[in-house]
Design a protein around this motif. Structure first.
Motif, mmCIF file in Angstrom:
data_model
loop_
_atom_site.group_PDB
_atom_site.id
_atom_site.type_symbol
_atom_site.label_atom_id
_atom_site.label_comp_id
_atom_site.label_asym_id
_atom_site.label_seq_id
_atom_site.Cartn_x
_atom_site.Cartn_y
_atom_site.Cartn_z
ATOM 1 N N THR A 177 0.802 -1.135 -0.106
ATOM 2 C CA THR A 177 -0.162 -0.100 0.200
ATOM 3 C C THR A 177 0.937 1.051 0.043
ATOM 4 O O THR A 177 2.184 1.150 0.240
ATOM 5 C CB THR A 177 -0.802 0.055 1.243
ATOM 6 O OG1 THR A 177 -1.930 1.070 1.148
ATOM 7 C CG2 THR A 177 -0.115 0.038 2.488
ATOM 8 N N ALA A 178 0.215 2.369 -0.533
ATOM 9 C CA ALA A 178 0.913 3.508 -0.446
ATOM 10 C C ALA A 178 0.354 4.904 -0.355
ATOM 11 O O ALA A 178 -0.925 4.701 -0.222
ATOM 12 C CB ALA A 178 1.756 3.665 -1.923
ATOM 13 N N THR A 179 0.916 6.190 -0.133
ATOM 14 C CA THR A 179 0.238 7.498 -0.291
ATOM 15 C C THR A 179 -0.823 7.264 0.975
ATOM 16 O O THR A 179 -2.073 7.073 0.999
ATOM 17 C CB THR A 179 -0.528 7.544 -1.372
ATOM 18 O OG1 THR A 179 0.184 7.240 -2.395
ATOM 19 C CG2 THR A 179 -0.713 8.976 -1.579
ATOM 20 N N TRP A 180 -0.179 7.821 2.206
ATOM 21 C CA TRP A 180 -0.820 7.898 3.653
ATOM 22 C C TRP A 180 -0.785 9.328 3.738
ATOM 23 O O TRP A 180 0.150 10.128 3.768
ATOM 24 C CB TRP A 180 -0.200 6.746 4.408
ATOM 25 C CG TRP A 180 -0.798 5.600 4.123
ATOM 26 C CD1 TRP A 180 -0.293 4.809 3.268
ATOM 27 C CD2 TRP A 180 -1.620 4.695 4.956
ATOM 28 N NE1 TRP A 180 -0.782 3.605 3.073
ATOM 29 C CE2 TRP A 180 -1.837 3.372 4.187
ATOM 30 C CE3 TRP A 180 -2.616 5.022 6.112
ATOM 31 C CZ2 TRP A 180 -2.480 2.443 4.680
ATOM 32 C CZ3 TRP A 180 -3.327 4.143 6.506
ATOM 33 C CH2 TRP A 180 -3.378 2.878 5.841
ATOM 34 N N THR A 181 -2.032 9.847 4.410
ATOM 35 C CA THR A 181 -2.043 11.302 5.104
ATOM 36 C C THR A 181 -2.270 10.936 6.425
ATOM 37 O O THR A 181 -2.061 12.028 7.299
ATOM 38 C CB THR A 181 -3.334 11.970 4.478
ATOM 39 O OG1 THR A 181 -4.422 11.657 4.845
ATOM 40 C CG2 THR A 181 -3.123 12.362 3.032
ATOM 41 N N ASP A 182 -2.644 10.135 6.989
ATOM 42 C CA ASP A 182 -3.090 9.932 8.518
ATOM 43 C C ASP A 182 -2.712 8.604 9.008
ATOM 44 O O ASP A 182 -2.729 7.642 8.180
ATOM 45 C CB ASP A 182 -4.760 9.998 8.621
ATOM 46 C CG ASP A 182 -4.980 11.218 7.774
ATOM 47 O OD1 ASP A 182 -4.672 12.326 8.348
ATOM 48 O OD2 ASP A 182 -6.049 11.154 6.795
ATOM 49 N N PRO A 183 -2.801 8.262 10.373
ATOM 50 C CA PRO A 183 -2.717 7.092 10.652
ATOM 51 C C PRO A 183 -3.816 6.235 10.390
ATOM 52 O O PRO A 183 -4.955 6.767 10.150
ATOM 53 C CB PRO A 183 -2.877 7.310 12.325
ATOM 54 C CG PRO A 183 -2.534 8.675 12.431
ATOM 55 C CD PRO A 183 -2.968 9.232 11.461
ATOM 56 N N VAL A 184 -4.081 4.743 10.375
ATOM 57 C CA VAL A 184 -4.967 4.102 9.619
ATOM 58 C C VAL A 184 -6.205 3.960 10.656
ATOM 59 O O VAL A 184 -6.219 4.551 11.889
ATOM 60 C CB VAL A 184 -4.602 2.599 9.852
ATOM 61 C CG1 VAL A 184 -4.527 1.831 11.281
ATOM 62 C CG2 VAL A 184 -5.263 1.791 8.907
ATOM 63 N N MET A 185 -7.397 3.876 9.928
ATOM 64 C CA MET A 185 -8.561 4.144 10.739
ATOM 65 C C MET A 185 -8.738 3.341 12.040
ATOM 66 O O MET A 185 -8.199 2.189 12.025
ATOM 67 C CB MET A 185 -9.793 3.649 10.022
ATOM 68 C CG MET A 185 -11.262 3.949 10.281
ATOM 69 S SD MET A 185 -12.265 3.570 8.943
ATOM 70 C CE MET A 185 -12.346 1.864 8.945
#
Length: 357
Positions: free
Chosen positions: A95-103
């Protein structure tokens, strides 16, 4: 959201193909005809009796998956969180391209999925995972300047899927984040959940997730009247802030609550608007993106609030003087399953400020 999303150095796809000829030769054999066989080739393929092949109409394309993916790559956080919510962590190669911690609630599942890149990865890194399926939340990810185009993945025998929310009633032909020709609703998000569940052979999980999301929307909006409240949504950047236009995910939240977005006169997804104009509109509440990525100025809510309370153009805003802030993850301000999270938090904030009946 995608404004100014940083990315790794991206070599042209043709160059990538040449440098990884052996890899791609194997990849083509593995996923010939849009197939989705197992990464190892040792697991039994699903039969037609199991509902395969699956054919979908997706953003103007016909996508056929011959068997449930076993080695998929999800290129945006929103898409990844749907797959994790469907219990498919073991089917994700990366996976890639994250703005935040996971839900919240998905931490254990996410921990077992390799992170190819925090931001947008190169096509070479994606191909190195030998994907049998690729999903994305934004057309820009699978278009010019993105990881690679859908045509290029198709040439390698890799089926791709794009979130319907980024192509339904939306024009992405410009250089910005696009503009909405019609207001977005949650329906394209529900379609994405159902489509991905079908692709992975777990349609019943998709229906269960959609039912749960609908229930949360109904609960958050029950007996609420925020018709007198005006809102402004700030995603990122202090100098030239990205603020929500009328009709994207923030528009869903605003419409469901009966409130008003002070920039509902623009159909751009995330226009950049100066602070003097914001002061003229003087919103009652500021909905602030609390991001953990590092690509813009004032990414975190803490930095945003520090700016708002010190900048001459914003420190006298009613919302700032009364500290009427609602903090959201970046994903809650995108058209994803977390838009529901955004709706819940904005509703709670309006009630706590006495701005909703």
């Amino acid at each position: 959201m995608s404004p100014e999303t940083p990315r790794d150095s991206v070599p042209p796809i043709a160059s990538t193909v040449r440098r990884t000829a052996l890899l791609i030769a194997g990849l083509v054999l593995l996923t010939a005809c849009g197939g989705g066989g197992s990464a190892s080739g040792g697991e039994a393929r699903e039969s037609a009796a199991d509902g395969f092949p699956v054919t979908l109409e997706n953003c103007g394309r016909t996508v056929t998956v011959d068997a449930a993916p076993r080695h998929a790559v999800s290129l945006n956080q929103g898409s990844t969180e749907i797959l994790l919510s469907l219990g498919l962590a073991d089917r994700l190669a990366g996976t890639a391209t994250w703005t935040d911690p996971v839900m919240k609630g998905l931490e254990k599942e996410e921990a077992g999925v390799p992170r190819i890149a925090e931001n947008q990865p190169s096509s070479e890194k994606v191909l190195a995972e030998e994907p049998d399926f690729v999903s994305a939340s934004f057309e820009s990810t699978l278009g010019k300047g993105g990881v690679a185009s859908r045509d290029q993945f198709q040439e390698l025998g890799v089926p791709t899927y794009l979130a319907p929310s980024d192509c339904t009633g939306k024009d992405n032909t410009g250089s910005s984040d696009g503009s909405r020709t019609v207001p977005l609703t949650m329906d394209p998000v529900y379609t994405e959940v159902r489509d991905l569940a079908r692709v992975f052979g777990v349609p019943e999980r998709g229906e269960k997730l959609v039912t749960a999301l609908r229930g949360r929307v109904d609960k958050a909006t029950a007996d609420i009247d925020a018709s007198d409240a005006t809102l402004l949504y700030w995603f990122a950047n202090a100098e030239a802030p990205y603020l929500a236009g009328c009709c994207g995910a923030p528009g869903i939240i605003t419409e469901e609550l009966g409130a008003k977005n002070v920039f509902d006169d623009t159909h751009e997804e995330w226009p950049q608007i100066n602070w003097e104009t914001v002061a003229d509109r003087n919103p009652d509440v500021l909905v602030i993106g609390d991001l953990t990525r590092r690509s813009q100025t004032a990414e975190s809510a803490e930095k945003k609030i520090e700016f708002l309370e010190s900048n001459p153009a914003t420190k006298n805003l009613d919302a700032v003087r009364h500290k009427r802030y609602v903090l959201l993850s970046g994903q809650a301000m995108n058209p994803t399953i977390r838009t529901v999270e955004g709706l819940e938090r904005v509703a709670a904030g309006l009630r706590s400020f006495g701005l909703a009946g």
